[in-house]
Design an enzyme around this catalytic site. Structure first.
Site, PDB file in Angstrom:
ATOM      1  N   ASN A 139      54.399  57.056  35.733  1.00 44.95           N
ATOM      2  CA  ASN A 139      54.669  56.674  37.118  1.00 44.95           C
ATOM      3  C   ASN A 139      55.713  55.558  37.061  1.00 44.95           C
ATOM      4  O   ASN A 139      55.417  54.429  36.692  1.00 44.95           O
ATOM      5  CB  ASN A 139      53.368  56.181  37.761  1.00 44.95           C
ATOM      6  CG  ASN A 139      53.538  55.847  39.231  1.00 44.95           C
ATOM      7  OD1 ASN A 139      54.650  55.849  39.765  1.00 44.95           O
ATOM      8  ND2 ASN A 139      52.434  55.547  39.890  1.00 44.95           N
ATOM      9  N   ARG A 160      54.911  61.444  38.161  1.00 40.73           N
ATOM     10  CA  ARG A 160      54.673  61.296  39.589  1.00 40.73           C
ATOM     11  C   ARG A 160      56.031  61.295  40.285  1.00 40.73           C
ATOM     12  O   ARG A 160      56.882  60.459  40.001  1.00 40.73           O
ATOM     13  CB  ARG A 160      53.939  59.988  39.873  1.00 40.73           C
ATOM     14  CG  ARG A 160      53.691  59.845  41.342  1.00 40.73           C
ATOM     15  CD  ARG A 160      52.826  58.672  41.690  1.00 40.73           C
ATOM     16  NE  ARG A 160      52.669  58.688  43.139  1.00 40.73           N
ATOM     17  CZ  ARG A 160      52.649  57.598  43.893  1.00 40.73           C
ATOM     18  NH1 ARG A 160      52.730  56.410  43.354  1.00 40.73           N
ATOM     19  NH2 ARG A 160      52.514  57.702  45.196  1.00 40.73           N
ATOM     20  N   HIS A 215      51.322  60.383  49.336  1.00 36.95           N
ATOM     21  CA  HIS A 215      49.984  60.193  48.733  1.00 36.95           C
ATOM     22  C   HIS A 215      49.214  61.514  48.711  1.00 36.95           C
ATOM     23  O   HIS A 215      47.980  61.522  48.678  1.00 36.95           O
ATOM     24  CB  HIS A 215      49.120  59.179  49.520  1.00 36.95           C
ATOM     25  CG  HIS A 215      49.622  57.767  49.505  1.00 36.95           C
ATOM     26  ND1 HIS A 215      49.504  56.938  50.596  1.00 36.95           N
ATOM     27  CD2 HIS A 215      50.234  57.044  48.541  1.00 36.95           C
ATOM     28  CE1 HIS A 215      50.010  55.761  50.307  1.00 36.95           C
ATOM     29  NE2 HIS A 215      50.463  55.792  49.055  1.00 36.95           N
ATOM     30  N   ARG A 230      54.875  47.130  54.563  1.00 34.15           N
ATOM     31  CA  ARG A 230      55.542  48.018  55.531  1.00 34.15           C
ATOM     32  C   ARG A 230      54.773  48.018  56.846  1.00 34.15           C
ATOM     33  O   ARG A 230      53.545  47.923  56.844  1.00 34.15           O
ATOM     34  CB  ARG A 230      55.585  49.453  54.978  1.00 34.15           C
ATOM     35  CG  ARG A 230      56.561  49.622  53.837  1.00 34.15           C
ATOM     36  CD  ARG A 230      56.430  50.992  53.194  1.00 34.15           C
ATOM     37  NE  ARG A 230      55.854  50.911  51.874  1.00 34.15           N
ATOM     38  CZ  ARG A 230      55.310  51.929  51.207  1.00 34.15           C
ATOM     39  NH1 ARG A 230      55.272  53.125  51.738  1.00 34.15           N
ATOM     40  NH2 ARG A 230      54.815  51.754  50.009  1.00 34.15           N
ATOM     41  N   GLU A 248      44.952  59.649  40.768  1.00 31.18           N
ATOM     42  CA  GLU A 248      46.154  60.483  40.882  1.00 31.18           C
ATOM     43  C   GLU A 248      46.628  60.943  39.510  1.00 31.18           C
ATOM     44  O   GLU A 248      47.139  62.054  39.364  1.00 31.18           O
ATOM     45  CB  GLU A 248      47.260  59.694  41.592  1.00 31.18           C
ATOM     46  CG  GLU A 248      46.964  59.495  43.074  1.00 31.18           C
ATOM     47  CD  GLU A 248      47.714  58.336  43.696  1.00 31.18           C
ATOM     48  OE1 GLU A 248      47.391  57.176  43.344  1.00 31.18           O
ATOM     49  OE2 GLU A 248      48.609  58.570  44.508  1.00 31.18           O
TER      50      GLU A 248
END
Ligand code: ADP
Length: 403
Positions: free
Chosen positions: A12, A94, A183, A244, A387
């Site tokens: 990742n 990823r 996601h 964010r 993940e």
């Protein structure tokens, strides 16, 4: 632990960080994980852990992602997890934005890398470092299959009413503007694990999944298929996040450009890095935010209140979209660990069929668990996301299909 028959390395890659995990896709065990931070800065942080064993190399600069991956492999050797000894069969990457082209796990080729570069404007913070990770890993491990697993994949089949923005349809078509969602690997994994935990068929469950990490997103999932999700063309839309803002009036952008004379890049930077909980309360980490609130910091309190308010709005919207909700699942750093966020997000929803068990919710845990009251018509679960394991298993599925 018995030795794995095969392993997958999951990479990742961020702009200044590189995370790796070595996974046994069959048992689901993580053999080792490594993180390098501050790549390209004067002094880097690099560490690997494998069970009880840890190795660190903090301090010396790590100039680029290639050096970061090589350092990780050196540290893996130091903790006794040599890549030569674990039958590494694939490297999973990823990948954040697959645009319209990619939604299945896809072997990394020169062509895929070129197309990912083309997609970079859609995810300027995520796609370029992701591609860099693919390039350096292919260089260092050229003989292994490399497979990209896309964060947007699960939401590829969102219903048109959810995926479509109500803007000029010709403009949207020309520029591939739609709601892609992110996601997805986590939403898919966690919703499947909820069905396993409840010992019920996935197809029989309507679920709301709340992935609350630094980035945060919600999804409504009916029978294993996504009905809606809170992130859109980019990972900016939806819930309030660490840095964010989630949903804002797009008019704010025109106003700042025209009146405050901010450039598009300045506005982009503000919305991606200096907004959300951090922009309002000065902290990105919820543990710190709670400390500030405890010391009477009203800005931190407002940041928390805005975060919870938005989360409740999405939960309400998804209860309406699903009509009947069997399960609400909390996952990722905040969702798994912050009992007060779960409590406040679901407070007063007994009339809508959701009631937490105060004690279960407040009890810390690291495994999948129920936190709703026995007689709550909607079950509330906390399910740790994974993940990396989902990516590793997607890699195995690609290898098996290719045979
Ligand atoms: P990312 O989106 O970077 O993958 P994570 O899912 O790891 O993020 O979530 C990281 C966030 O989780 C931290 O910034 C922090 O806000 C939150 N977090 C982690 N542990 C706890 C905890 N024990 N209590 C409250 N919040 C926590």
């Amino acid at each position: 632990m018995t030795s794995p028959t095969r392993t997958v390395l999951v990479v990742n890659s961020g702009s200044s960080s590189l995370k790796c995990q070595l996974i046994d896709p069959d048992s689901g065990a993580s053999l080792a994980d490594g993180t390098v931070e501050r790549i390209g800065e004067d002094s880097a942080l690099a560490g690997v852990s494998a069970g009880e064993r840890e190795a660190r190399r903090d301090g010396p600069a790590i100039v680029d992602h290639e050096a970061a991956l090589r350092t990780t492999f050196d540290l893996l050797e130091e903790v006794g997890t040599s890549l030569d000894a674990v039958n590494l069969v694939a490297v999973g990457h990823r990948a954040v934005h697959g645009g319209r082209s990619f939604y299945q796990p896809t072997p990394v080729t020169d062509e895929l890398i070129a197309k990912m570069h083309e997609l970079s404007p859609l995810a300027p913070l995520h796609n370029p470092p992701g591609v860099l990770g693919m390039e350096v890993a292919r260089k260092i491990l050229p003989d292994l299959p490399h497979i990209a697993v896309f964060d947007t994949a699960f939401f590829h089949d969102l219903p048109a009413a959810s995926a479509t923005y109500a803007i000029d349809r010709d403009v949207a078509e020309q520029w591939h503007i739609r709601r892609y969602g992110f996601h997805g690997t986590s939403h898919k994994y966690v919703s499947e694990q909820a069905a396993v935990f409840l010992d019920q068929p996935l197809a029989s469950l309507n679920q709301i999944v709340l992935h609350l990490g630094n980035g945060a997103s919600a999804s409504a999932i009916a029978g294993g298929r996504p009905v809606d999700t809170s992130m859109g063309l980019t990972p900016l839309e939806g819930l309030v996040m660490g840095t964010r803002p989630g949903d804002i009036d797009p008019g704010i952008i025109f106003y700042l450009a025209r009146t405050a004379k901010m450039s598009i890049d300045e506005i982009d930077e503000m919305l991606n890095r200096r907004s959300g909980v951090f922009g309002l309360g000065g902290e990105i980490d919820f543990r710190e935010l709670h400390k500030q609130i405890g010391s009477g910091d009203t800005a931190a309190q407002l940041a928390y209140d805005v975060y919870i308010h938005r989360l409740r709005k999405y939960i309400g919207a998804y209860l309406a979209l699903l009509g009947n909700t069997d399960v609400v699942v909390f996952t990722a750093g905040v969702g798994e660990n912050d009992a007060s966020v779960r409590r406040d997000a679901l407070a007063g929803l007994t009339g809508l069929g959701i009631e937490l068990d105060v004690h279960l919710n407040a009890s810390p845990g690291h495994t999948a668990r129920r936190v709703s009251a026995d007689d709550s018509p909607t079950t509330v679960l906390v399910i740790p996301t994974n993940e990396e394991l989902a990516i590793a298993r997607d890699c195995i599925a690609v290898l098996t299909a290719e045979r």
